[in-house]
Scaffold this active site. Structure first.
Site, PDB file in Angstrom:
ATOM      1  N   PHE A  13     -20.727 -20.086 -22.559  1.00  0.00           N
ATOM      2  CA  PHE A  13     -20.042 -20.524 -23.761  1.00  0.00           C
ATOM      3  C   PHE A  13     -20.913 -20.088 -24.937  1.00  0.00           C
ATOM      4  CE2 PHE A  13     -16.645 -24.060 -24.020  1.00  0.00           C
ATOM      5  CZ  PHE A  13     -15.791 -23.352 -23.198  1.00  0.00           C
ATOM      6  N   ARG A  72     -20.047 -21.083 -33.083  1.00  0.00           N
ATOM      7  CA  ARG A  72     -18.666 -21.147 -33.566  1.00  0.00           C
ATOM      8  C   ARG A  72     -18.576 -20.983 -35.077  1.00  0.00           C
ATOM      9  NH1 ARG A  72     -15.955 -26.017 -29.891  1.00  0.00           N
ATOM     10  NH2 ARG A  72     -15.807 -24.776 -27.968  1.00  0.00           N
ATOM     11  N   GLU A 114     -12.375 -21.185 -25.856  1.00  0.00           N
ATOM     12  CA  GLU A 114     -13.578 -20.370 -25.905  1.00  0.00           C
ATOM     13  C   GLU A 114     -13.860 -19.703 -24.566  1.00  0.00           C
ATOM     14  OE1 GLU A 114     -18.219 -21.108 -27.198  1.00  0.00           O
ATOM     15  OE2 GLU A 114     -16.580 -21.958 -28.358  1.00  0.00           O
ATOM     16  N   LEU A 131      -5.259 -24.251 -29.941  1.00  0.00           N
ATOM     17  CA  LEU A 131      -6.503 -23.648 -29.486  1.00  0.00           C
ATOM     18  C   LEU A 131      -6.285 -22.547 -28.449  1.00  0.00           C
ATOM     19  CD1 LEU A 131      -9.618 -23.880 -29.627  1.00  0.00           C
ATOM     20  CD2 LEU A 131      -9.470 -25.427 -27.667  1.00  0.00           C
ATOM     21  N   HIS A 141     -10.883 -27.960 -35.611  1.00  0.00           N
ATOM     22  CA  HIS A 141     -10.933 -28.261 -34.181  1.00  0.00           C
ATOM     23  C   HIS A 141     -11.632 -29.560 -33.824  1.00  0.00           C
ATOM     24  CE1 HIS A 141     -11.088 -27.628 -29.916  1.00  0.00           C
ATOM     25  NE2 HIS A 141     -12.403 -27.479 -29.901  1.00  0.00           N
ATOM     26  N   ARG A 183     -21.198 -28.231 -33.448  1.00  0.00           N
ATOM     27  CA  ARG A 183     -21.168 -28.616 -32.032  1.00  0.00           C
ATOM     28  C   ARG A 183     -21.249 -27.402 -31.114  1.00  0.00           C
ATOM     29  NH1 ARG A 183     -17.310 -29.055 -28.129  1.00  0.00           N
ATOM     30  NH2 ARG A 183     -15.551 -28.720 -29.544  1.00  0.00           N
ATOM     31  N   GLN A 243     -15.844 -28.840 -37.663  1.00  0.00           N
ATOM     32  CA  GLN A 243     -15.951 -27.565 -36.952  1.00  0.00           C
ATOM     33  C   GLN A 243     -14.597 -26.865 -36.887  1.00  0.00           C
ATOM     34  OE1 GLN A 243     -16.667 -27.142 -32.503  1.00  0.00           O
ATOM     35  NE2 GLN A 243     -18.613 -26.385 -33.311  1.00  0.00           N
ATOM     36  N   HIS A 251     -12.747 -23.998 -35.106  1.00  0.00           N
ATOM     37  CA  HIS A 251     -12.827 -23.129 -33.943  1.00  0.00           C
ATOM     38  C   HIS A 251     -12.382 -21.733 -34.350  1.00  0.00           C
ATOM     39  CE1 HIS A 251     -12.354 -21.594 -29.872  1.00  0.00           C
ATOM     40  NE2 HIS A 251     -12.902 -22.704 -29.412  1.00  0.00           N
TER      41      HIS A 251
END
Length: 620
Positions: A157, A324, A293, A290, A388, A423, A271, A273
């Site tokens: 990730f 991100r 990821e 979404l 997000h 995050r 955040q 995304h």
């Protein structure tokens, strides 16, 4: 459980410009509800858990395993929680593929991604406990993807030094919640769905329960307990483009806590995304949804409308798997400088991978886009940043979940601390179960025999009845403005003024806009009774306006750029701003103070000094 039909005449309307941001309803200049009778049900429980996603479920499991019977309530049907939308995976330093990984490196990656505003104790608690929580989920039947030799598989990730993210294809959150619910059912944990909490019973120093209503019947509900756990999610759905459902993640947990006397922190960090769906071919229903990821974790590449793999300009070492905030800002810049698509997006392409591999690792993405006429094994997806995850929330002690208000605890996306200024992907699900068990264990030890069947005092009943009358007044609102219209206006306002890029002028414009929307609530029109979606939106609006104002004020206060908070008028990170902004409320309004950030433990400092970093070549 008992029902009441009181006849006393004490009552109040929903306050408007006060601290809680409640909607103010008046008719012909007169307050209503003073002689209104309300019927309601009283429920007593040793512990009330508000929120039925992964965090709430894990707290409840810990309580039940300690021979307590908590009551879990949720706004939707059982199992229908926002956790199911977390697709890509959950972090734990198992070392299935990379043996050098350990919890200290997981903690170091989390601190680096959070730009060192994280609560180190919260980070270390999560990283240390996650291997055991993954093994626990595995024992409870969660069907993790496996390596050829039978280990729990792990993928990359963004911004992670090693392959650390455990997964179930691209439906990890759904599989995890199903596993937790199955375990809760084995323990026969009581659950009540379609319940909305509108106020905590609090004098500012302690909580005695909660008040709300049954969303299917409209009946009032008084929950009497000495222990309330807030696990109600975040507030990303306040934004026009977001990855949540429109009726979820609207800030109710944060607003309830603030009104009850708790403090909020880090609200300025929202955040975005990098990859939410965008494009006319997908339709309005899918805008902002979404694209996990995991697509980039499995090798997906980003291209602008001119066919350039543009992350080479912004992050040549980590490319699409940089943090991100870095990737989201890069996309925003490409679009702003005219290299985006006609729909304001760019392209995410994984078609260079073998089709069978894509179908195995990303089955939900393959199915979703196929239904929309796109074969992601042979053509790119059109994406753009989307709101997000809200990093800020209730300020808690991570050893206990305590909020500083006696009897009130919080957990999950409702709280702040683990993630700092940004995050790390895969840490949201990790936090829910790692911290959820800790909080559940602490609350179980805090419950006394007196707490198991708490009594209801006249004062508590009077406070609840005032709230019920206020809700009845709100349901009767017969102005001209639908609450959904105001929520949509708020979403547009926040997207334009407090989005990926922000400055003092835009943030002040946002604050002015919130005040203008709040004024318009005086003319609100609720279409239907307390079972209607219109009434639900009217209640949501109160929470959303409170949290929107709080977020804008903290964003204006922080005059630097750090993580998910990017100020175009203060583009640099300032070492003097390595502080947490703490927001509280009283009769004078909102107050912001600064608090220093602690340093991590020696083992984590050593991992930070070693400088572990993603080796991107594995994906090429």
């Amino acid at each position: 459980m008992t029902k009441h039909s009181p006849t006393d005449d004490g009552g109040s309307t929903i306050e408007g410009a006060g601290i809680d941001g409640r909607i103010h309803v008046q008719t012909d200049g007169e307050r209503r509800g003073s002689d209104r009778q309300v019927e309601y049900e009283t429920v007593t429980t040793p512990v009330l858990v508000i929120g039925a996603g992964a965090a709430g479920a894990r707290v409840a499991i810990a309580l039940a395993e300690s021979n307590l019977e908590p009551l879990v309530i949720g706004k939707r049907d059982h199992g229908d929680a926002h956790t199911t939308w977390a697709a890509g995976g959950i972090n734990a330093a198992l070392g299935s593929l990379d043996e050098d990984d350990d919890w200290t490196i997981h903690a170091a990656d989390t601190l680096n991604e959070g730009h060192h505003l994280n609560d180190p104790e919260a980070v270390e608690l999560t990283a240390k406990r996650m291997p055991d929580r993954i093994r626990e989920l595995d024992d409870w039947g969660m069907a993790f993807d496996r390596t050829d030799d039978g280990k729990i598989n792990q993928r990359y990730f963004g911004a992670q030094s090693y392959r650390r993210t455990c997964f179930v294809g691209d439906r990890t959150g759904e599989a995890m919640l199903e596993t937790l619910i199955d375990r809760a059912r084995e323990l026969e944990i009581p659950y009540r769905d379609n319940v909305m909490i509108t106020r905590l019973l609090s004098d500012g120093t302690r909580v005695d329960g909660a008040v709300g209503f049954d969303m299917e019947t409209g009946e009032g509900l008084l929950f009497r307990t000495n222990h309330v756990v807030l696990a109600a999610g975040g507030f990303s759905a306040l934004y026009h483009r977001h990855s949540s459902r429109d009726d979820e993640n609207n800030g109710d947990g944060q607003a309830l806590a603030l009104e009850a006397g708790a403090q909020l922190t880090a609200l300025e960090f929202v955040q975005f995304h990098p990859t939410g769906m965008v494009g006319e071919r997908y339709g309005d229903e899918w805008d902002g949804r979404l694209v996990t990821e995991a697509v980039r974790g499995e090798g997906g590449r980003l291209f602008n409308a001119e066919g350039e793999r543009f992350m080479e300009r912004y992050s040549p070492d980590q490319m699409e798997l940089d943090a991100r905030d870095v990737v989201a800002r890069a996309i925003a810049r490409e679009v702003r400088e005219g290299r985006g698509t006609d729909n304001g997006g760019i392209y995410l392409d994984i078609s260079h991978r073998d089709p069978s591999y894509v179908q195995e690792r990303l089955p939900s993405m393959v199915e979703r886009f196929a239904d929309l006429g796109v074969d992601i094994t042979s053509e790119p997806m059109e994406v753009a940043p989307t709101a997000h995850y809200t990093i800020g929330g209730v300020d808690i002690d991570f050893r206990t979940g305590e909020t500083g208000v006696d009897g009130l605890y919080a957990v999950g996306e409702t709280v702040a601390g683990v993630h700092g200024a940004n995050r790390l992907g895969g840490n949201s699900l990790a936090e829910t179960v790692a911290v959820g068990k800790v909080v559940g264990d602490h609350v179980a030890n805090a419950v006394t025999s007196r707490d198991r069947v708490p009594t209801v005092t006249d004062a508590q009943r009077a406070l609840a009845e005032r709230e019920f009358r206020a809700l009845a007044d709100l349901a009767d609102s017969d102005g001209t403005v639908p609450p959904k219209t105001l929520l949509e206006d708020l979403g547009d306002l926040l997207w334009d003024t407090a989005g990926i890029l922000r400055d003092a002028e835009s943030l002040r414009e946002g604050l002015d806009g919130v005040a203008e929307i709040r004024a318009r609530t005086a003319d609100i029109h609720v279409d239907g009774d307390r079972t209607s979606r219109s009434f639900e939106y009217a209640v949501d609006l109160s929470f959303s306006l409170t949290v929107a104002e709080a977020m804008l004020r903290t964003a204006l206060e922080r005059t630097e750029s750090r993580g998910a908070h990017y100020r175009t008028d203060y583009p640099e990170t300032d070492s003097d701003w390595r502080v947490t902004l703490v927001l509280s409320a009283d009769e004078r309004g909102l107050t912001i103070t600064r608090r220093g950030v602690a340093d991590p433990s020696e083992p984590v400092r050593e991992s930070l000094e070693e400088g572990h970093e993603l080796d991107y070549h594995h994906l090429e």
